[in-house]
Design an enzyme around this catalytic site. Structure first.
Site, PDB file in Angstrom:
ATOM      1  N   LYS A 116      42.345  93.918  11.695  1.00  0.00           N
ATOM      2  CA  LYS A 116      42.774  92.590  12.132  1.00  0.00           C
ATOM      3  C   LYS A 116      42.359  91.514  11.135  1.00  0.00           C
ATOM      4  O   LYS A 116      43.117  90.572  10.890  1.00  0.00           O
ATOM      5  CB  LYS A 116      42.201  92.291  13.511  1.00  0.00           C
ATOM      6  CG  LYS A 116      42.755  93.186  14.630  1.00  0.00           C
ATOM      7  CD  LYS A 116      42.263  92.692  15.989  1.00  0.00           C
ATOM      8  CE  LYS A 116      42.230  93.791  17.030  1.00  0.00           C
ATOM      9  NZ  LYS A 116      43.533  94.239  17.491  1.00  0.00           N
ATOM     10  N   GLU A 200      37.299  84.340  16.814  1.00  0.00           N
ATOM     11  CA  GLU A 200      38.466  83.483  17.029  1.00  0.00           C
ATOM     12  C   GLU A 200      38.182  82.488  18.127  1.00  0.00           C
ATOM     13  O   GLU A 200      37.385  82.748  19.026  1.00  0.00           O
ATOM     14  CB  GLU A 200      39.653  84.313  17.546  1.00  0.00           C
ATOM     15  CG  GLU A 200      40.399  85.054  16.517  1.00  0.00           C
ATOM     16  CD  GLU A 200      41.553  85.857  17.137  1.00  0.00           C
ATOM     17  OE1 GLU A 200      42.198  86.540  16.354  1.00  0.00           O
ATOM     18  OE2 GLU A 200      41.786  85.803  18.367  1.00  0.00           O
ATOM     19  N   HIS A 235      42.569  93.320  29.122  1.00  0.00           N
ATOM     20  CA  HIS A 235      43.271  93.098  27.848  1.00  0.00           C
ATOM     21  C   HIS A 235      44.333  94.156  27.585  1.00  0.00           C
ATOM     22  O   HIS A 235      44.724  94.384  26.445  1.00  0.00           O
ATOM     23  CB  HIS A 235      42.295  93.037  26.665  1.00  0.00           C
ATOM     24  CG  HIS A 235      41.307  91.921  26.779  1.00  0.00           C
ATOM     25  ND1 HIS A 235      41.681  90.605  26.863  1.00  0.00           N
ATOM     26  CD2 HIS A 235      39.958  91.924  26.836  1.00  0.00           C
ATOM     27  CE1 HIS A 235      40.606  89.847  26.965  1.00  0.00           C
ATOM     28  NE2 HIS A 235      39.547  90.618  26.970  1.00  0.00           N
ATOM     29  N   ARG A 300      54.382 100.309  14.662  1.00  0.00           N
ATOM     30  CA  ARG A 300      54.929 101.492  15.331  1.00  0.00           C
ATOM     31  C   ARG A 300      55.875 101.031  16.421  1.00  0.00           C
ATOM     32  O   ARG A 300      56.029  99.835  16.662  1.00  0.00           O
ATOM     33  CB  ARG A 300      53.792 102.282  15.982  1.00  0.00           C
ATOM     34  CG  ARG A 300      52.954 101.375  16.878  1.00  0.00           C
ATOM     35  CD  ARG A 300      51.966 102.128  17.711  1.00  0.00           C
ATOM     36  NE  ARG A 300      50.921 101.266  18.228  1.00  0.00           N
ATOM     37  CZ  ARG A 300      50.992 100.520  19.320  1.00  0.00           C
ATOM     38  NH1 ARG A 300      52.093 100.508  20.039  1.00  0.00           N
ATOM     39  NH2 ARG A 300      49.996  99.764  19.710  1.00  0.00           N
TER      40      ARG A 300
HETATM   41  P1  ADP Z   1      44.457  95.007  20.777  1.00  0.00           P
HETATM   42  O1  ADP Z   1      44.485  95.548  19.377  1.00  0.00           O
HETATM   43  O2  ADP Z   1      43.399  95.611  21.595  1.00  0.00           O
HETATM   44  O3  ADP Z   1      45.824  95.004  21.387  1.00  0.00           O
HETATM   45  P2  ADP Z   1      44.767  92.110  20.465  1.00  0.00           P
HETATM   46  O4  ADP Z   1      44.175  91.324  19.359  1.00  0.00           O
HETATM   47  O5  ADP Z   1      46.227  92.373  20.407  1.00  0.00           O
HETATM   48  O6  ADP Z   1      43.981  93.481  20.587  1.00  0.00           O
HETATM   49  O7  ADP Z   1      44.405  91.390  21.834  1.00  0.00           O
HETATM   50  C1  ADP Z   1      44.628  92.003  23.074  1.00  0.00           C
HETATM   51  C2  ADP Z   1      44.677  90.963  24.179  1.00  0.00           C
HETATM   52  O8  ADP Z   1      43.479  90.185  24.221  1.00  0.00           O
HETATM   53  C3  ADP Z   1      45.772  89.930  24.015  1.00  0.00           C
HETATM   54  O9  ADP Z   1      47.014  90.394  24.510  1.00  0.00           O
HETATM   55  C4  ADP Z   1      45.226  88.770  24.814  1.00  0.00           C
HETATM   56  O10 ADP Z   1      45.396  88.981  26.182  1.00  0.00           O
HETATM   57  C5  ADP Z   1      43.748  88.825  24.532  1.00  0.00           C
HETATM   58  N1  ADP Z   1      43.388  87.972  23.395  1.00  0.00           N
HETATM   59  C6  ADP Z   1      43.383  88.333  22.098  1.00  0.00           C
HETATM   60  N2  ADP Z   1      43.029  87.302  21.311  1.00  0.00           N
HETATM   61  C7  ADP Z   1      42.775  86.249  22.126  1.00  0.00           C
HETATM   62  C8  ADP Z   1      42.334  84.898  21.916  1.00  0.00           C
HETATM   63  N3  ADP Z   1      42.067  84.431  20.714  1.00  0.00           N
HETATM   64  N4  ADP Z   1      42.193  84.115  23.002  1.00  0.00           N
HETATM   65  C9  ADP Z   1      42.429  84.582  24.244  1.00  0.00           C
HETATM   66  N5  ADP Z   1      42.828  85.835  24.506  1.00  0.00           N
HETATM   67  C10 ADP Z   1      43.000  86.675  23.465  1.00  0.00           C
HETATM   68  P1  ADP Z   2      50.849  98.375  23.284  1.00  0.00           P
HETATM   69  O1  ADP Z   2      50.523  97.207  22.402  1.00  0.00           O
HETATM   70  O2  ADP Z   2      52.188  98.969  23.090  1.00  0.00           O
HETATM   71  O3  ADP Z   2      50.480  98.165  24.697  1.00  0.00           O
HETATM   72  P2  ADP Z   2      48.375  99.616  22.701  1.00  0.00           P
HETATM   73  O4  ADP Z   2      47.872  99.113  21.399  1.00  0.00           O
HETATM   74  O5  ADP Z   2      47.709  99.132  23.923  1.00  0.00           O
HETATM   75  O6  ADP Z   2      49.942  99.481  22.760  1.00  0.00           O
HETATM   76  O7  ADP Z   2      48.312 101.205  22.678  1.00  0.00           O
HETATM   77  C1  ADP Z   2      49.462 101.995  22.835  1.00  0.00           C
HETATM   78  C2  ADP Z   2      49.011 103.367  23.172  1.00  0.00           C
HETATM   79  O8  ADP Z   2      48.268 103.845  22.076  1.00  0.00           O
HETATM   80  C3  ADP Z   2      48.123 103.430  24.366  1.00  0.00           C
HETATM   81  O9  ADP Z   2      48.831 103.675  25.552  1.00  0.00           O
HETATM   82  C4  ADP Z   2      47.231 104.574  23.988  1.00  0.00           C
HETATM   83  O10 ADP Z   2      47.856 105.790  24.309  1.00  0.00           O
HETATM   84  C5  ADP Z   2      47.143 104.510  22.519  1.00  0.00           C
HETATM   85  N1  ADP Z   2      45.952 103.823  22.015  1.00  0.00           N
HETATM   86  C6  ADP Z   2      45.931 102.729  21.259  1.00  0.00           C
HETATM   87  N2  ADP Z   2      44.695 102.380  20.945  1.00  0.00           N
HETATM   88  C7  ADP Z   2      43.890 103.273  21.509  1.00  0.00           C
HETATM   89  C8  ADP Z   2      42.477 103.449  21.556  1.00  0.00           C
HETATM   90  N3  ADP Z   2      41.644 102.650  20.944  1.00  0.00           N
HETATM   91  N4  ADP Z   2      41.992 104.481  22.257  1.00  0.00           N
HETATM   92  C9  ADP Z   2      42.832 105.309  22.899  1.00  0.00           C
HETATM   93  N5  ADP Z   2      44.161 105.198  22.887  1.00  0.00           N
HETATM   94  C10 ADP Z   2      44.692 104.187  22.205  1.00  0.00           C
END
Ligand code: ADP
Ligand code: ADP
Ligand code: MG
Length: 669
Positions: A116, A200, A235, A300
């Site tokens: 990230k 952040e 989240h 992906r």
């Molecule tokens: P991941 O890789 O686990 O998907 P993300 O960075 O996409 O992580 O964040 C997952 C979720 O966390 C977001 O969909 C949002 O709900 C919350 N989130 C992430 N960044 C922020 C932020 N700066 N402020 C508030 N909520 C956040």
């Molecule tokens: P999306 O943004 O499509 O919701 P996620 O980033 O939450 O996708 O993850 C999509 C899929 O990838 C999850 O349903 C899980 O199967 C797998 N995955 C992603 N990150 C992880 C993790 N840290 N540990 C286990 N499974 C993961």
């Protein structure tokens, strides 16, 4: 175009990729683990290769074996699905080195977007708006804390290598920063093997809006509009929809163009998603004030891609295959159109009432809405399981995705609820009823979306089911009576519950509902059948079976229910909700006591009617020993095992209390 591909995944996404490949006339090879030897995705493919043990690290993550499997089957390309190896740059590179096409972006783009912090530096350079924050390489705790102060609390500490909603800590004030940082670093090191974090601004009441992008090897990149994934728990996404409610044309274009710029900055090819966090300074009523910031890019196909397919009429897996085989994108930006509204619900094996703890078990009953005989228009189910399959602890807890489309959001929402109401799952706890309750909240139905929706609406979402105890008992009683009627045996003495179609005019059934004992009393009064639940007043009960459903009317309420029995448990699915209730067999508890010490006790207070045996008599298991009358019904106490009657402790006509020992049974010589 390829003639054969290998699908390096399992479950619904492997089935979904296989379906498009088949439609396009491309042969498919599956890979599978021990636990998945008979899984649906194996059946969905033309060939299958076993790649190892049940744990992902022993099978679906062993990329050398997967590459060998692709070579052995003669596949030209590998589709990684999502999760597992889909965002593994080494795997993408290894495919290429082995002369196989990785159906995804170049390894370099995965690397650039993999962390990230790094990806934010690249996005900053490309002019994509970022959440105010610190994403530098220096990880000195004092510096991170100073940066947090500069950004202003509350802040979010994120593992740079994090994903799947893990590795995040919100911090409200400076005093809490050091401890949160240490805990986030520990989780990051443990879960992702990399303790680097970024800090952040914690955006208040944000929305999660993401843009689907697609690139080809001819320099084209387009965006396929947005998805709103604000409804989250821990989240992680729960409901996803497209388009985003309140989205203006201008903002859609701005966000789409920012996402295309992000993709271009890393030389993106194939399907990708740029996730934005969106601030709503004007509140829900002024979506035109929304401000968006880049959060991360998922390199992906995304779990929720079907909502984009539903509103564009496109097959994104087909696009992936075309692009990977070298074809240009099928459509240009100005040829893309958005029609109607789509919502996806993730059906998961979990317990919403226990902090969404994942559940496992066997899908003893698994019926999709189409199995009900009713039709809900424009419903799509993506799943990778069949009735009888196990939800194992090895993999994701998602059972299925339900995707609906409508001309408007309200129509889609109505259809989603109608479809969810027809899902029947027994054997594994699920979030189906929880999803229905989320749809019904004023926040969701009124499109007042942000990532705190579930928390804000928690009062309506957890605990009691709208079906209610009274209706559950009424439905269970109706089911029991109908089952008995259907199995009516010619020998009245083989019945042990004392309730007969002719003769006894009342009976009692004991239930356990969520750990609470519930007594149901049924009586034929001059006005018809009446049911009394616990201490509530008795009310008329009537029911009409039709096919597998029962139309139950009780105490002025009506529900069409479907009941499945599993052992003593009755799983009740109604129009308004679903619950389970367990029938307690009072005789079973007498038998249990006898099993331990050879004692036979009264299951409830009542009167001894007669003994069917004499002291010293040899009895066989199941043989009637005594008859008791309780709650105006007769109960036969049967021998729990073979034995010799040792002692009769009461005489006919005696009153007995619950738990009183009635007779003793000695083990046969
Ligand atoms: P991941 O890789 O686990 O998907 P993300 O960075 O996409 O992580 O964040 C997952 C979720 O966390 C977001 O969909 C949002 O709900 C919350 N989130 C992430 N960044 C922020 C932020 N700066 N402020 C508030 N909520 C956040
Ligand atoms: P999306 O943004 O499509 O919701 P996620 O980033 O939450 O996708 O993850 C999509 C899929 O990838 C999850 O349903 C899980 O199967 C797998 N995955 C992603 N990150 C992880 C993790 N840290 N540990 C286990 N499974 C993961
Ligand atoms: Mg994300």
């Amino acid at each position: 175009m390829f003639t054969k591909i290998l699908i390096a995944n399992r479950g619904e996404i492997a089935c979904r990729v296989a379906a498009t490949a088949r439609r396009m006339g491309i042969r498919t090879a599956a890979v599978y683990s021990d636990a998945d030897a008979h899984a649906r995705h194996v059946m969905a493919c033309d060939e299958a290769v076993h790649v190892g043990g049940s744990a992902p690290r022993d099978s679906y993550l062993r990329w050398q074996r997967i590459i060998d499997a692709a070579r052995a089957t003669g596949a030209q390309a590998i589709h990684p699905g999502y999760g597992f190896l889909s965002e593994n740059e080494d795997f993408a590179q290894a495919c290429q080195d082995a002369g196989l096409v990785f159906i995804g972006p170049p390894a370099s783009a995965i690397r650039d977007m993999g962390l990230k912090a790094e990806s934010k530096r690249l996005m900053e350079a490309a002019g994509v708006p970022l959440v105010p924050g610190y994403h530098g390489q220096d990880q000195d705790p004092a510096l991170l804390q100073r940066e947090a102060g500069r950004i202003g609390y509350p802040v979010l500490i994120k593992a740079s290598a994090g994903g799947g909603g893990k590795g995040m800590r919100a911090v409200d004030k400076a005093e809490d920063f050091a401890a949160a940082l240490a805990s986030c670093q520990r989780e990051a090191a443990g879960s992702f093997g990399n303790e680097a974090v970024l800090v952040e601004k914690y955006v208040q009441r944000p929305r999660h809006i993401e843009i689907q992008v697609f690139g080809d090897r001819h320099g084209h990149v387009v965006y396929l509009f947005e998805r709103d994934c604000s409804v989250q728990r821990r989240h992680q996404k729960v409901l996803e929809e497209a388009p985003a409610p309140g989205m203006t044309e201008a903002l859609r274009r701005q966000m789409g163009e920012a996402a295309v710029a992000a993709a271009r900055a890393v030389g993106y090819v194939g399907a990708g998603t740029v996730e934005f966090i969106v601030e709503q300074p004007g509140g829900y009523e002024r979506p035109e004030d929304m401000k968006f910031y880049f959060m991360e890019m998922n390199t992906r196909l995304q779990v929720e891609h079907p909502v984009t397919e539903a509103i564009t009429g496109l097959d994104l897996v087909e696009w992936q295959l075309r692009v990977a085989s070298g074809e240009p994108l099928p459509l240009a930006q100005d040829q893309l159109r958005l029609h109607g509204h789509a919502i996806e619900a993730r059906l998961c094996a979990e317990n919403p009432d226990n902090d969404f703890l994942p559940a496992t078990g066997q899908l003893a009953v698994y019926r999709k809405p189409s199995a009900s005989g009713f039709e809900v228009a424009d419903v799509r189910i993506d799943d990778g399981v069949r009735e009888g399959d196990a939800i194992s602890p090895f993999y994701d807890s998602m059972i299925a995705k339900l995707i609906v489309r409508g001309r408007t959001r309200a129509e889609a929402l109505g259809r989603l609820d109608a479809a969810l109401a027809l899902v029947r799952i027994v054997g594994v706890q699920t979030n189906v009823q929880f999803l229905r309750r989320v749809l019904a909240t004023p926040s969701f139905s009124g499109a007042r979306l942000d990532t705190a929706l579930i928390q804000r609406e928690q009062g309506r979402l957890f605990g009691q089911d709208p079906l209610g105890l009274d209706m559950a008992v009424a439905a269970a009683a109706a089911h029991i009576m109908l089952a008995e009627r259907a199995a009516e045996t010619p020998d009245p003495f083989s019945r042990t519950d004392g309730f007969r179609s002719h003769g006894v005019a009342s009976r009692r059934i004991d239930f356990d509902h969520q750990g609470q004992p519930v007594v149901a009393k049924l009586r034929y009064l001059p006005g018809g059948l009446h049911l009394q639940v616990g201490d509530e007043p008795a009310a008329p009960l009537s029911f009409t079976p039709q096919d597998e459903r029962i139309d139950v009317r009780y105490a002025g309420r009506r529900q069409v229910v479907q009941v499945f029995r599993r052992g003593a448990a009755l799983h009740i699915f109604g129009t308004d909700g679903a619950t389970a209730i367990t029938e307690l067999d009072p005789l079973a508890s007498a038998g249990e006591g006898a099993g331990e010490g050879g004692r036979l006790t009264a299951p409830m207070p009542g009167k001894v009617v007669s003994f069917a045996v004499k002291v010293g008599e040899q009895v066989r298991k199941g043989q009637p020993l005594a008859v008791m009358e309780a709650m105006k019904m007769e109960h036969t106490i049967a021998a729990p095992r073979d034995g010799v009657v040792g002692e009769l402790l009461f005489a006919p006509g005696d009153q007995v209390a619950e738990g009183d020992e009635l007779l003793r049974l000695a083990v046969s010589a």
